[in-house]
Structures are given as structure tokens and as C-alpha cells.
Motif scaffolding. Structure first.
Motif, PDB file in Angstrom:
ATOM      1  N   ASP A  26      -3.814 -11.016  -3.321  1.00 13.92           N
ATOM      2  CA  ASP A  26      -3.888 -10.637  -1.993  1.00 13.92           C
ATOM      3  C   ASP A  26      -5.443 -10.297  -1.571  1.00 13.92           C
ATOM      4  OD1 ASP A  26      -3.625 -10.108   0.720  1.00 13.92           O
ATOM      5  OD2 ASP A  26      -2.503  -8.293   0.493  1.00 13.92           O
ATOM      6  N   GLU A  27      -6.082 -11.322  -1.132  1.00 13.75           N
ATOM      7  CA  GLU A  27      -7.691 -11.343  -1.075  1.00 13.75           C
ATOM      8  C   GLU A  27      -8.313 -10.791  -2.049  1.00 13.75           C
ATOM      9  OE1 GLU A  27      -8.621  -9.785   2.767  1.00 13.75           O
ATOM     10  OE2 GLU A  27      -6.492 -10.410   3.636  1.00 13.75           O
ATOM     11  N   SER A  39      -0.063 -10.539   3.733  1.00 14.03           N
ATOM     12  CA  SER A  39       0.094  -9.762   2.673  1.00 14.03           C
ATOM     13  C   SER A  39       1.755  -9.031   2.520  1.00 14.03           C
ATOM     14  CB  SER A  39      -0.384  -8.331   3.010  1.00 14.03           C
ATOM     15  OG  SER A  39      -1.814  -8.714   3.053  1.00 14.03           O
ATOM     16  N   GLN A  50      -4.682  -5.885  -1.978  1.00 14.76           N
ATOM     17  CA  GLN A  50      -5.884  -6.130  -0.960  1.00 14.76           C
ATOM     18  C   GLN A  50      -7.038  -4.995  -1.236  1.00 14.76           C
ATOM     19  OE1 GLN A  50      -4.575  -6.779   2.870  1.00 14.76           O
ATOM     20  NE2 GLN A  50      -6.398  -7.501   3.713  1.00 14.76           N
TER      21      GLN A  50
HETATM   22 MG   LIG Z   1      -3.084  -8.351   4.298  1.00 13.65          MG
END
Ligand SMILES: [Mg+2]
Ligand SMILES: Nc1ncnc2c1ncn2[C@@H]1O[C@H](COP(=O)(O)OP(=O)(O)OP(=O)(O)O)[C@@H](O)[C@H]1O
Ligand SMILES: Nc1ncnc2c1ncn2[C@@H]1O[C@H](COP(=O)(O)OP(=O)(O)OP(=O)(O)O)[C@@H](O)[C@H]1O
Ligand SMILES: [Mg+2]
Ligand SMILES: O=P([O-])([O-])[O-]
Lengths: 310, 259, 368, 340, 259
Positions: E174-175, E44, E92
Motif C-alpha cells: 500500500d503506497e 487501501s 501505507q
Molecule cells: Mg490508502
């Protein structure tokens, strides 16, 4: 790399940011400047008194002797006000944000804010006509039963216009300030953290202690500082309510005086050097506020790493 | 320590919106139950009704019964605090207390009931909980730093550690591994397997392999369309759900490209 | 598909250590009775009764809960009683002040009172009123207009400056030297006594506009000195607790910082900011001393803040109480003062309401 | 409002413009009435006055912030000197505009008036006499039943012209008991209960049984009033007594002819004089920058000191009209105002 | 529309803590690059340096170069706002704007920048973006309701819709799918595949299958131990990373139980 695709397109839109940040900084600097002017104004007006021959000043004593008692009085009044107002104000704020039925909470907050709306003259008038007489019996009781504590030493004032009464009035005046700010912060406590506490099996009070209070701590300090400022600087309510006089330990006899009230009470009839002495008192108050705030900021700064929101 | 949960005719509302309708389910003690289903079908919502976290949201309410070993969670006179101290929960979004250090985060729940826990016991507990959540190695040198300076996955594991530290009888986990890398996920799954020996565990997961790996029984929730309430479609042994489900929708879902 | 367990009649494990819902009421009744009995010995009085009963209730409630439900629950109940107690304690002065104002002022209140000024109202007029020969004369139109305009101008000066400063502190300052200085001195500014602020503003305008220049705007500047720190402090606190992830979300969309602040950060914090501004206005709207030395005091209407003296409600109240129009018959003046106080309170109340409406329009939305 | 043909007194044509003044609060009520009458007689003229206090008034005039001021004390020599910068080479000058008796007022059930001499008053206010049935009081009031109530002294907590006049009286008339000098601040040595402003002390006395204070007589309605021993007789605080006190005052030495600054004779033994009185002086510049202002000040000053103006103040504010002699002197003095 | 990114010797700091060290990587235009690695290794953090979001955190700073089609993002005179309008990002943790309705959330990038857009265009954009994020059906009836009343997965998809609505040249995610069910995940992966035709896409993911499915190249990050900086271990074609990685650590990681 003087210019590239990223710098070119940037410059135009940037002006908005520039203007805004400059405006913000200008506003902040303006405040500093104004405060600087106030300080210069006070210093300029007070120099004659600070350097004067004591014989020319009130009571024939040097300014610094005279101001000592006032400093003590100011601190006593502010301390009473803060000690009484802070717990109640934070309690009320919590009551409104986390305890009162949701539907009522809004209106309740509104009700408490009303206290802020009352002009200090009215607080003064209420203090003399309602509060002071109502407190006389309690003062008599205190002097009879707790008179061995210096602050409750008798004989109790017959009018009830004592430091304690003035402090109570001040407390009522600063309470809405502290309540209002704390309440808004309590309301903003992240739900995630409240839920985290509840899910651990916390009671409401434990949730408040785990999630709400730590989150709001810096805000509460600020709120209290605002209230403190008001308490230190309040003139009219004290001038009207307090039966002022020389310094005395007992809070239930007449006596003591605060700097701000002294300025307001003496200014109209003063001239020349006497006026300078009052400005000097104002300067001292300024310095007291400075010192008190320094201590508070220092306490807050110690816990910065664990600060609330982000 | 472990308890069974029986849910009867549960309807869950957000204000007037019926989010989950008519759930009947029995969750065995010392077992792992997985909730699966498409996003928005009410898994989190239903899970939160199992420890009365749902009612924390303004306007949210519940109809029906949730029995914990025969005691209705929603019975009159039941204190949600008691319920929650029996039934712990890990949330979908990691939520460590930002004002507490990592250590204090882990001990947050314990300190409620046991204020005077000895330093040594506390240290042991912190270590074992963080070990359980596979976080110990990463944070053992900075236990006194705030929990908010951790990466997303680390925060989530911290929350898991915090929950298991209080040793509740039932543990609810809302997508505990969604923010975790495979290594941590493995650790958490091992943890769940271990927990099952003593506790009742319910997890919500999007990862069907995970459901297949860790759970004994699986509940499939679905939603008929937008604005409609979510429903429990099928509840069976995990093996059956993934091999031979009786409802067509379940089969469609579990046999999607992501098995 | 599922098995429902039969409802057993035994007491639920979940309610085992819990007091029944009526327990607090029983404790309350007990506290009332016991304290009445105690006071009957020492001489009965209603306040004493209320206070004693409240203390008894809080203590007994805690003790009973401690015995049955344990320390944690007892602490929770204790805290709850304290919160309710705090609120009631706060209500006492509020009700008392409002009652005092109403009881003293309502008789002086009329439409005439709102629409007329004090021109022509002098000692003999009040003497006649006191003798019952004429109704209460005079009103507060001029003071109301003065207060409105001065406060408006004070707000026009203070709110942008205060808000911008708060924005600087939270969004730009980043703990730099300037921002630390501002933070610190804003606190100091809160302690400036109002009279000093007034004298400072008067001194400032003496330099700009010549000695003795008094006008509404000078008063507005004086009030701004008092108002700005409250606006800065409260806004700053509210901006600080806006989650960073919202700022990041906006930045990631390529939104400029200032737009992010204006359109994301401020709306998120608006309800707190509005409360703070209301409190700031309430703080200064009742100031007397600084206005007398800056805006003067008159008995007639003046709607121009830039020239000529101007009356204000607090100054009106102050003079009517401390220097009645007719020294020999102060009652009409007193009546006018309390009625004016009533109007002032209502004014702030309306303002408060307005701020809340604004806040509600922008505030974060909840629910589906 | 009512109009009076005499307003604007002098024979000159009506004046116009805005006049600003500041100073003593004692003349507040009178000033409201004067401003009304003056504006009614001179359309286009208006008078603004704020009660910022005597000190603020004197400073204000000296600094050129206002056109005139009112003060419970006349200008000191230094102030006179300082005023020359704004008021021309002759500086500013004082003219009495308002005289009022200071009553010693008390709250004692069933007692509406008492006779007191200076020493007794000083003893009471300095805390030496603490009960109402004290021998000293009883001796002066044969036939009055005095309760054994405790005496609560109430004095001003703000700096005040009333206090200055009252302590001036005590220090001169009872020097043995009252050992402090005259001062606008109540001496700390004799501190007791205090309150802000005349309304404050009056209100406090009215609410407290056994309390006693000193206040402008026009404000003490409803309280018991003491008569003060002058010579062999007792004088009540009356308009005539106060006016007479002003008439028998000693002029301040070394002042210009048109400066009517005087000190009241506190130890006067002349029958009918009420020595515990207060005089408020109007302060004017001897020359103004422009004709319009000079005319305006002259017209207003002449009016307020005229018989008509003094009558208005008496009716509206309950003050004691100046004697004819003082009125005439005042008119003469004000007539000297010129343009720079 | 699509741009390439070249990173040279990048060190990323949080205050004095070196979180990521010495990254060299070239990301091709019109490709999908996946970052994988254990939790806390700096994925991240590194991702955020690619659109200068990292510097938003107080005390955070960067050393080294990031070139976007040859222009250094960190060059003097470069406006981070310009950078971010070229390079969009999905976080995220879902973070919709609480003061805005669902519709306004999607239009945030346009409205917050005060760009004028006709109502019809706006409607189209809202629909296409929400379609792209596979959320349209679930919210089309409540576009004017606040975004905070959505389920976790719905919120995440709303954030994706918000990002693609501004049509950046590079999209960092991010994810993005960690909170999503398989159906939505599939939709997002389809979207990524589509986006790749026009844009450069970088995703962080814990799901190695996902990395294998959607990415052209994969970067493996690792961390030697707690307190040590994260490093880029291996960067190769996805096929190679998952079949024949040259570094042992990569092989260990990708061949874990969760392939
Ligand atoms: Mg992360
Ligand atoms: N606070 C809330 N207020 C109103 N409606 C809500 C709230 N939270 C969730 N909902 C709605 O309730 C429904 C169920 O949401 P829930 O969060 O339970 O879904 P979920 O199955 O957990 O989905 P996901 O897998 O995406 O987390 C959704 O339609 C959602 O929009
Ligand atoms: N705001 C911060 N301040 C200080 N350190 C931080 C901060 N955010 C992250 N870190 C640290 O930087 C390192 C890298 O964190 P990062 O969030 O980039 O990890 P990640 O690879 O994304 O992990 P995850 O997969 O769990 O999200 C971690 O050691 C973390 O603790
Ligand atoms: Mg969910
Ligand atoms: O007229 P005073 O100065 O006594 O208020």
C-alpha cells in the motif's frame, strides 16, 4: 469446497489459537462463575435476615431500616475518598509522566507506588496516632468558622476520629491505585498526537488537555473505578479510624458507619441471625457497587466513538 | 505576517548522535523553500529544529542559532510555545486527534487562542481551511465524525487544514503530499502557492517535480554514509538547482531517473 | 552561502511577553513573606504557613503571569503549579506514614527479628522485656514466610486468570455479551469487602475439604478474589492502548493471533501490566481479615500452604497491636508490629523494583 | 519457653495431635501461654487458636469447624440444641476458663483513682454527666480536686464481650439511669466517641484529656482507675474481686450438670466482690469422633482450668485465677468428655 | 510459488458504510498490478480484503468471493492466518515493532511464529531482505538498535524488508514508496521487478509514473461522491490505461497534470 489448499494447511496451526482463545474465554468465564458463586453465597446467607422479624435484629428495627444509614455512610466515605484522591492522583500521574524531569520521573513513580504497599492496619494505626490528632485543630477551626455548613457543624470531635479523617485515610489508600494506572496510560499517549498539539502552539497544559487526557480518559475512569471499589470495600482502616455511630450530617463529629466496616466490626461477636444480617449488608454493598459501576460505564460508553488509541 | 529565517552553524543531535551538522541557511519571507535529499539525510530532523519540535524527543538537542526575523529561537528566555504558534508544522505521518471530530480537529489550534470564537466564524474557518486542503467536499457531511475514520490521504489533508487554520507566519511541511493522490497534490500545491503570498513556507519533498513546481529556492541535503551526519550541500534558486547545480552530488541526485 | 544577521540588542519579539526565569522564585519568596506576616497576626504555625504560602504562590504566580504573559501562559503556569502541588500533597502522607513506621519500628528491627518466630514468646517474656531484663524477643520469620507463600499463590492464581481475562476482553470479546458481562462484573468485584472474600473462600473450602479447613491456600484463594479485578482492569487498560497497527503488522506476516498477543501486544504493554500487577499485589499483601478466617494464625513456622495454619505479616501486625502478647505490657508487641510493618513495606518495595526490572527488559525500545 | 510440670495436669500419659480452637479475643494472651505450656508438656501436641471473636467461636464449634471454642457469653439454649448435631446427643457445654475485672478507666490529670457508684457511672456513660467536677462525682470523692474538664466517653465501636458485660452491669445496677438492655453493641442512644478493640479505646483515652472508658483491667495500666461502689464499700478492679464475683454467680437454670454456665450477680452487695467482671467460657463438645481428639481436648481443658493453668494465665495475661471450687467443678465437667 | 487472484462481486463494508462496491478483477500470477485512484476511493480498503486484513477492523466485513488459485479466501473453514502467510502486506503507514531491534523486526515473521532458524541463516536472511529493501547500508551497523529510531523512509523500508523476509506468494503493497526518496524508490521498484519473477505483486500508488514503470496491469478506482462507495472503473494492461483508456474518467485522471 470442502477442502482446499487454504483449509488444509490451516487446521494444524490453529490449535494454538483455539487453546489460547479458549483459555482466555475460560478465564473470563471463571471470573463470572466465581462472582456468581459469591453472589449466591451472599444471597443464601442473607435470606434469613431479609425475611426475619425485626424484633430479632439489631436495635429491633427491620434490616432495611438499619442498612439505610450504612448505605449513606458508605457512600459518604467513598465520595470523600474519590473527591480528594482523584484530582491529586491524576495530578501526580501527570506530574510523573509529563512534568517531572525525565530522569527523576521513574523514581518518583516508584515513591508513590510505595503508598500502595502499606497495609491497611498500618493506615489505621497511622490514622489514629498521627492524622486524627493533627486534624483536631482544623476541625475546631472549621466548626467555628464554617459551622453553618451542615457538614462542618460543631462541636468538633475531640479525638479527630471523624468521617472526614476516615475519608482522608481512604483517599491516601486509593491514590496510588489511581496514580499508577493513569500514569502508565499517560506515558503511552502516542507521541504523534502530543507533537501535533505542540506544533499547533499548545502550551504543555494545552497539550495535556488536547492529546493526553482525551486519550487516557477511559483509562482514568477505570482507574477511578478501581479506587472506588477499594474505597467501598475497605474495612480495616475505617474500622480503626472512624469513631462510628449513628448517621449524622457533620463530617467533623464522630458518627456514621460504612457497610464494610460494620461487617468487620460486628462479625466476630455475632452469631445466628445477626451473622445473616451482616451477610445481607454485604449483599447490599455488592448491589451498590453494581449500581455505581453501571453509571460509570454508561458515562464512558457515551463517548465510545471517539475512544483513544486505535 | 511572513518572516525570514536565518540559520547559523546548526548541529542537531539525538543524544550523542550528530544527525545534522553545520547548517547555514537563510529562508526568505513570502517564499517557498524545498528541502530535498535521500532518505535519512536529516531533512525531517532539520525541519523540526525550525520550530523547536526537535527538543520534544528525549535526549534530542541543538547547537547553533535559528533567527526568526532576527530573534534567536533558541535564545535564553524564549518559550518554545511562542515559537510554535508563529511557525506551524505538518508532519510526515498524518496525526489527527483521534478523540476529536473532524471539525474539532480543524479548530484545535484556533481554540487555543480564541476560546470564544463564534459558531459562524468557526464554521467559516472550518470550511475555508478544509477547502484549502481540498478536503471539504469529502467530509462536509461528516464533520462531527472522528478524524480517525478517514483514509490515509484524507487524514493528511485534515492535518494540513488544521495547520493553516491557525494562520502561522511560517509553515513547515514534512512531505505533505506523499500520501496524496494527484488531485489532492495539485490542490495542496495550489494552496502552497497561495500561502506564499502571505507566509513563509518550507516543505520537505521526495518528489523533485514538486520541488521544481512549487519552490523558489531548493536546499539539497546529503549524507556521506551510515552513521555520518547529514549536511546541507547546496542551497540555491530552484531553477539553478535543477538546471545548473554547482555541486556534483546535487546534480547526480536531481538528474536521477526520477527528475 | 548564507547571510547571518547581526545580533541586535533590542529585546527579542519572542521573549517580549515573557516573565524572566527568576519571576516564580520572586513570587515564591513574596508568598512566603506575606503569609508569614499574615499568620503572625493570627498566631504562627508551620503547617498553616506552608499551606497559606502555597495557595498565595499559586494565585500570585497565576496573576502575575496573566498580567504579563496572557491567559494561556497563566493557565499553563497554574496547571504546572497544581501538578507540583499534587505531588507534594501526595508526599505528605507518604512521608508521614513512612516516618511513623520508621520511628516506631526501627528499634524493633534486628536480624533476630527476621529469623525467629514467636514460639516461646508470651506474656511473661514481654513483661521481662518491658522491665528491661531482656532484649525484645520473638520475630516474624513465620509470618514473613506465610505472607510470601500466600501472596505467591494468590499471584499464581490471579495473574494468569486476570491477564487472560484482560486478553479475552481486549482481543477476543469484541463487545460481545460475555465480554460486556465480564467487564461489568469485574468492576463489581472490586467492591467486595475483604472480609466477605475471606468468608467466601472459607465457605468454598468447607465444601471441598470439610468444615474448618484452614490453610495458606485458602487464604490465597481469598486474596485472589480481591486481586483478580485489579489485574484485569489494569491489564485491560494497558492492552487497549497498544496501537492496532502493531497487531496488523503481525497478522500481515501470517503470525497467529495468540502469538501476536504473546509476542507483540503483551511486550508492548508490559510496563503497564507490571505496574498493575504490582499494585494488585500491594493491594492484597496487607490484608488481615480474610487471612485470619482462611489461613488461621499461628506463632510457629509453617511452609506448607496446603495443610496446617499459617501466619502472615498483616495478621501478625494486627494481633500485636490489637491484642498484645502481654496485656499488661503492650510496648514490646507494639514495637514488633511497627517493625513488621517496616518489613512489609520493604518487601513490597523490592517487589516493585523487580516488576520494574522485568518491565524494562521487555519494554519498547527508544533511541538509536 | 519455660515448662511447667503441671501442664497436661491429669495423670494420663502425654497426648499428641493438633487441637484447633477459635473464639474470644479476651483469652488471646492467656491462650498463647497455655498453648506453649501444653505443647512443652506433651511433645507432639499442639494447639491452634484464632481470635475470631466469641460469636465466630460458638458458630465454629456448632458447625464442627474447631475442636473447642472460647466465648465471652455462654451458649444459648438454641445454640445448645444446634450443637447436638456435631457434639453428640448431650451437645456442647460451657466451662469458665478466664475471669478478669473490667476497669472503668479515665484520663484526668492528677487523678489516679476515683470512687464511683453504678448510677454515676451510668450517668457518665449515657452522657448525662458531662463535666468531671459534676456534683455527683464530687460527692463520692471528698478531698479530690476535680477539674471542670469535659468528659469524653469512649466506647467500643466493635461488637464486644466487654461491652456486653459492662452494659449488663449498668442495666442491672443502675436501671433508672441506664434504660437500655444489655448488648454487645454499644446502644445507639448513648453513642459517643468510639474505637475498635480494647487497645483502641485505651489508646484513645490515653490521648484525650478528660476521656473515660471501660476495658479489661489488665490493659489499663497508666490510666486512672475507678473503684465501684458495692454495698457500702468501694471495690477496686482486682483479681480477687473478679474471682469472687465468679464464685457468687447464679447458675443458669435448666442446664446439664457438667454445663457450668452462670450469670454474674451485678447487684451483689457482698464486700470484696467486683461485679463489673467478665467471664470467658471454654466451650467443648460432650463427645468427639475419635479417641485421640477426645483425649487431647480433655487434657487441654483440664490443664487450662487447673490451678497451674490459671496461674500461668494470671502471670502472662494478667487474669484472675478461678477459685479452687470452680477449678474442681471444671475438672469434673471436662472429665465427662467421651468418644461417640 | 506465485498464485493468481480472482475477485468476484466484492462489496466491502465498514459497519453499514459500503466503502467499495462490486469489484470483479483477476490478477495474474507473476505479474505486477497497480491500483490507482483518488484519495478515499477505497484502494487501501480493497487491498486489505485480498489477505483478509480488512476483517481485523471491528465491524468491518466483506461480501463476495476472492479466489486464490481457485480457493476462496472467504470460504468456510479457511484460516485467515494461512491466507496471510501466503499473502504478505506492506502498509501505507510504516509500523515497525517498537519492542524489537531492527534485526528482530526483519525476522519477526519467522521468530513470532517460533520457526527455528540457525543464526547463520538468520543473518543471511536479514542481510538479503534489507538489501532487497535498500536499507542494508544504512542500518548494518546498528542492527541491534530499536527500529523506532529510524527516519520515516527508513521505517518504511524496514517494513518492506520484514514482509519479503517471509517469502509470501503474493505481496500487497500500500503506497510502499510514498515516504521514500528517489533512490530508495528506485531500489524498491527494482525489487518489485525482481519479485515479479517469483511472486504476484499488487501495489497501490499515487504516482502514476511509478504505476506506468512497474506494473503490467493497472486498475483504476473511483468514487462518485462523498459517502458513495468506491468502484473499480477500469482494469487493463498498463500501457492501455495510460495511453488509450476506454473510460472517460480514467483518461481524465491519468492525464492530469501529474502524468
Ligand atoms: Mg490508502
Ligand atoms: N527519534 C530518533 N532517535 C534517534 N535517531 C533518529 C530519530 N529520528 C531519526 N533519527 C536518525 O536521524 C537521521 C535523520 O533522520 P530524518 O528523519 O531526519 O531523515 P529524513 O531525511 O527525514 O529521511 P526520510 O526522507 O526517510 O524521512 C537518520 O539516520 C535517522 O535514523
Ligand atoms: N476504519 C475505517 N472506518 C470507517 N471508514 C473508513 C475506515 N477506513 C477508511 N474508511 C473510509 O473508507 C473509504 C475508503 O478508504 P481507503 O482508506 O480505502 O481509501 P484509499 O483509496 O486508500 O485512500 P488514500 O489514497 O487516501 O489512502 C474512505 O471514505 C474512508 O473514509
Ligand atoms: Mg523524514
Ligand atoms: O473481648 P472483647 O470481645 O471485648 O474484644
Amino acid at each position: 469446497m470442502s477442502s482446499n489448499a487454504l483449509t488444509e494447511s490451516g487446521s494444524a496451526g490453529r490449535t494454538g489459537d483455539k487453546i489460547f482463545s479458549t483459555a482466555a474465554m475460560a478465564a473470563g468465564s471463571l471470573i463470572l462463575f466465581v462472582l456468581f458463586c459469591v453472589a449466591v453465597f451472599l444471597v443464601k446467607e442473607s435470606i434469613p435476615a431479609l425475611t426475619a422479624d425485626p424484633a430479632d435484629l439489631k436495635g429491633g428495627v427491620s434490616f432495611f431500616t438499619h442498612i439505610g444509614a450504612l448505605i449513606v455512610g458508605t457512600l459518604i466515605a467513598a465520595a470523600i475518598a474519590l473527591l480528594l484522591a482523584t484530582p491529586v492522583a491524576v495530578g501526580v500521574a501527570l506530574f510523573i509522566s509529563h512534568y517531572a524531569p525525565r530522569r527523576l520521573a521513574q523514581s518518583l513513580g516508584y515513591v508513590v507506588d510505595l503508598l500502595a504497599a502499606i497495609p491497611s492496619v498500618i493506615y489505621g494505626a497511622w490514622g489514629i496516632t498521627v492524622l486524627a490528632p493533627a486534624l483536631v485543630p482544623s476541625y475546631v477551626w472549621l466548626s467555628e468558622n464554617a459551622g453553618w455548613i451542615p457538614i462542618f457543624a460543631g462541636p468538633a470531635s475531640a479525638t479527630g476520629k471523624t468521617m472526614l479523617t476516615a475519608g482522608i485515610v481512604l483517599a491516601v489508600m486509593i491514590m496510588p491505585i489511581i496514580t499508577s494506572l493513569s500514569r502508565e496510560i499517560f506515558l503511552q499517549t502516542p507521541k504523534l498526537h502530543e507533537e501535533a498539539a505542540l506544533a499547533l502552539g499548545a502550551t504543555r497544559w494545552e497539550m495535556v488537555r488536547m492529546a493526553v487526557l482525551p486519550f487516557a480518559r477511559p483509562g482514568i475512569v477505570s482507574a477511578v473505578m478501581l479506587g472506588l471499589g477499594r474505597a467501598l470495600g475497605e474495612t480495616m482502616a475505617i474500622a480503626l479510624v472512624l469513631s462510628s455511630g449513628p448517621m449524622i450530617a457533620s463530617l467533623i463529629q464522630s458518627g456514621n458507619q460504612t457497610i464494610a466496616a460494620e461487617i468487620a466490626l460486628a462479625f466476630p461477636e455475632s452469631s445466628g441471625l445477626q451473622t445473616n444480617a451482616l451477610f445481607a449488608a454485604g449483599l447490599v454493598l455488592f448491589v451498590i457497587t453494581l449500581a455505581v459501576n453501571m453509571v460509570a460505564r454508561w458515562i464512558v460508553a457515551r463517548h465510545k466513538e471517539f475512544s483513544g488509541a486505535n | 505576517m511572513s518572516k525570514r529565517i536565518d540559520v547559523t552553524d546548526l548541529n542537531v543531535y539525538y543524544g550523542n548522535f550528530l544527525a545534522v551538522e553545520g547548517v547555514n541557511i537563510s529562508i526568505e519571507p513570502k517564499s517557498v523553500t524545498a528541502f530535498i535529499g535521500p532518505s535519512g539525510c536529516g531533512k525531517s530532523t532539520f525541519l523540526r529544529t525550525l520550530n523547536r519540535m526537535h527538543e520534544v524527543i528525549p535526549g534530542a538537542r541543538v547547537e547553533g542559532k535559528v533567527m526568526l526575523d532576527g530573534d534567536n529561537l533558541y535564545g535564553s528566555g524564549v518559550d518554545p510555545v511562542t515559537v510554535r504558534s508563529h511557525i506551524g508544522m505538518v508532519f510526515q505521518r498524518p496525526n489527527p486527534f483521534p478523540t476529536m471530530s473532524i471539525r474539532d480537529n480543524v479548530l484545535a489550534g484556533i481554540k487555543l487562542n480564541n476560546k470564544r470564537i463564534s459558531k459562524a466564524d468557526a464554521d467559516d474557518l472550518v470550511e475555508s481551511s478544509l477547502q484549502g486542503a481540498n478536503l471539504w467536499n469529502e467530509v462536509k457531511d461528516r464533520l462531527d465524525k472522528p478524524g480517525s475514520g478517514l483514509s490515509g490521504g484524507q487524514q493528511q489533508r485534515l492535518c494540513i487544514a488544521r495547520t493553516i487554520a491557525v494562520k502561522p507566519e511560517v509553515i513547515l511541511m514534512d512531505e505533505p503530499c506523499s500520501a496524496l493522490d494527484p488531485i489532492s497534490t495539485l490542490a495542496i500545491e495550489d494552496l502552497i502557492n497561495e500561502l506564499k503570498n502571505d507566509y513563509t513556507v518550507v516543505i520537505v519533498t521526495h518528489n523533485m517535480q514538486q520541488a521544481a513546481r512549487v519552490s523558489d529556492k531548493t536546499a539539497f541535503f546529503n549524507i556521506a554514509g551510515t552513521g555520518k551526519p547529514g549536511k546541507l550541500i547546496e542551497y540555491e534558486d530552484t531553477a539553478i538547482i535543477f538546471s545548473n547545480p554547482s555541486v556534483k552530488a546535487t546534480e547526480d541526485y536531481v538528474s536521477g531517473r526520477f527528475g | 552561502m548564507t547571510v547571518t544577521t547581526e545580533v541586535r540588542s533590542r529585546r527579542s519579539a519572542l521573549t517580549r511577553n515573557k516573565l524572566p526565569n527568576w519571576a516564580p522564585w520572586a513570587v515564591a519568596a513574596g508568598a512566603l513573606v506575606v503569609s508569614a506576616a499574615l499568620l503572625a497576626l493570627a498566631g504562627f504555625n508551620v503547617w498553616g504557613w506552608a499551606v497559606l504560602a502555597a495557595i498565595l504562590f499559586v494565585a500570585a504566580n497565576w496573576a502575575v503571569s496573566f498580567a504579563v504573559e496572557g491567559a494561556r501562559k497563566a493557565a499553563d503556569r497554574f496547571a504546572t503549579s497544581l501538578m507540583f502541588g499534587a505531588f507534594i500533597v501526595a508526599l505528605v502522607p507518604l512521608v508521614s506514614v513512612i516516618w511513623t513506621v520508621l520511628a516506631n519500628g526501627i528499634a524493633g528491627f534486628s536480624l533476630d527479628f527476621l529469623t525467629s518466630d514467636m514460639q516461646g514468646v508470651r506474656g511473661r517474656v514481654d513483661n521481662a522485656t518491658a522491665a528491661g531484663e531482656s532484649p525484645l524477643m520473638g520475630g516474624i520469620a513465620h509470618a514473613l514466610v506465610g505472607t510470601f507463600l500466600i501472596t505467591l499463590w494468590a499471584s499464581i492464581i490471579s495473574i494468569p486468570i486476570g491477564l487472560l481475562t484482560a486478553i479475552y476482553l481486549v482481543e477476543y470479546g469484541q463487545g460481545g455479551r460475555l465480554s460486556r458481562a465480564i467487564t461489568f462484573f469485574v468492576d463489581v468485584m472490586t467492591g467486595i469487602p475483604s472480609i466477605v472474600a475471606g468468608l467466601f473462600a472459607a465457605g468454598l473450602f468447607a465444601v471441598i475439604a470439610g468444615p474448618g479447613f484452614k490453610a495458606g491456600i485458602v487464604g490465597a484463594v481469598a486474596l485472589s478474589v480481591l486481586m483478580i479485578p485489579v489485574v484485569v482492569r489494569s491489564s485491560e487498560e494497558m492492552l487497549k492502548i497498544v496501537p492496532n497497527e502493531l497487531r496488523e503488522a503481525a497478522y500481515a506476516l501470517g503470525v497467529r493471533k495468540w502469538r501476536t498477543i504473546v509476542k507483540v501486544v503483551i511486550p508492548t504493554a508490559i510496563s503497564g501490566i507490571a505496574s498493575g500487577v504490582t499494585i494488585a499485589i500491594a493491594r492484597v499483601i496487607g490484608e488481615t481479615a480474610p487471612l485470619i478466617v482462611t489461613a488461621g494464625f499461628v506463632t510457629r513456622m509453617n511452609a506448607n500452604v496446603f495443610s496446617d495454619w499459617m501466619a502472615s505479616l498483616p495478621a501478625f501486625i494486627y494481633y500485636q497491636i490489637l491484642n498484645p502478647t502481654s496485656p499488661t505490657n503492650p510496648e514490646p508487641s507494639t514495637l514488633r508490629a511497627w517493625a513488621a510493618a517496616l518489613v512489609l513495606i520493604v518487601l513490597v518495595m523490592l517487589l516493585n523494583l523487580g516488576a520494574r526490572l522485568i518491565a524494562r527488559v521487555f519494554a519498547p525500545k527508544t533511541g538509536r | 519457653g519455660t515448662t511447667s510440670s503441671a501442664a497436661g495436669g491429669t495423670s494420663e500419659a502425654a497426648v499428641s495431635g493438633t487441637l484447633t480452637g477459635t473464639g474470644a479475643s479476651s483469652v488471646g494472651a492467656a491462650m498463647v501461654a497455655w498453648a506453649e505450656e501444653f505443647a512443652a508438656a506433651n511433645s507432639g501436641a499442639q494447639v491452634n487458636y484464632t481470635e475470631e471473636g466469641s460469636g465466630a467461636g460458638r458458630t465454629g464449634l456448632i458447625d464442627g469447624k474447631v475442636n473447642f471454642a472460647a466465648s465471652d457469653a455462654y451458649l444459648t439454649d438454641e445454640e445448645l440444641e444446634a450443637s447436638k448435631a456435631t457434639c453428640g446427643p448431650d451437645g456442647a457445654f460451657d466451662v469458665p476458663i478466664y475471669v478478669s475485672p473490667i476497669a472503668v478507666a479515665f484520663n484526668l490529670e492528677g487523678v489516679e483513682s476515683l470512687n464511683l457508684d453504678a448510677d454515676t457511672i451510668a450517668s457518665i456513660f449515657s452522657g448525662k454527666i458531662t463535666a468531671w467536677n459534676d456534683e455527683a462525682i464530687a460527692a463520692l470523692n471528698p478531698g479530690v480536686t476535680l477539674p471542670d474538664t469535659k468528659i469524653t466517653v469512649v466506647h467500643r465501636n466493635d461488637k464486644s464481650g466487654t461491652t456486653e458485660n459492662f452494659t449488663d452491669y449498668l442495666s442491672q445496677a443502675a436501671p433508672k439511669v441506664w434504660t437500655e438492655e444489655k448488648s454487645g453493641d454499644w446502644p445507639t442512644a448513648f453513642a459517643a466517641e468510639s474505637a475498635k478493640g480494647t487497645s483502641g479505646v485505651v489508646e484513645t483515652v490515653a490521648k484525650t484529656a478528660g476521656a473515660i472508658t471501660y476495658a479489661d483491667a489488665s490493659r489499663t495500666t497508666g490510666l486512672g482507675i475507678a473503684s465501684v461502689k458495692v454495698g457500702e464499700e468501694f471495690s477496686a478492679p482486682t483479681a480477687e474481686g473478679a474471682a469472687k464475683a465468679a464464685d457468687t454467680a447464679h447458675a443458669v437454670e435448666g442446664r446439664a450438670d457438667h454445663d457450668i454456665a452462670f450469670d454474674l450477680d451485678r447487684t451483689s452487695t457482698e464486700a470484696g466482690v467486683y461485679p463489673v467482671s467478665l467471664v470467658t467460657f471454654g466451650l467443648f463438645c460432650s463427645s468427639y469422633a475419635d479417641q485421640e481428639t477426645a483425649d487431647l481436648v480433655k487434657a487441654f481443658g483440664t490443664y487450662i482450668t487447673s490451678a497451674a493453668g490459671q496461674e500461668v494465665a494470671a502471670a502472662d495475661a494478667g487474669s484472675s485465677p478461678l477459685s479452687a471450687e470452680l477449678t474442681a467443678q471444671a475438672a469434673e465437667a471436662i472429665a465427662t468428655i467421651s468418644v461417640k
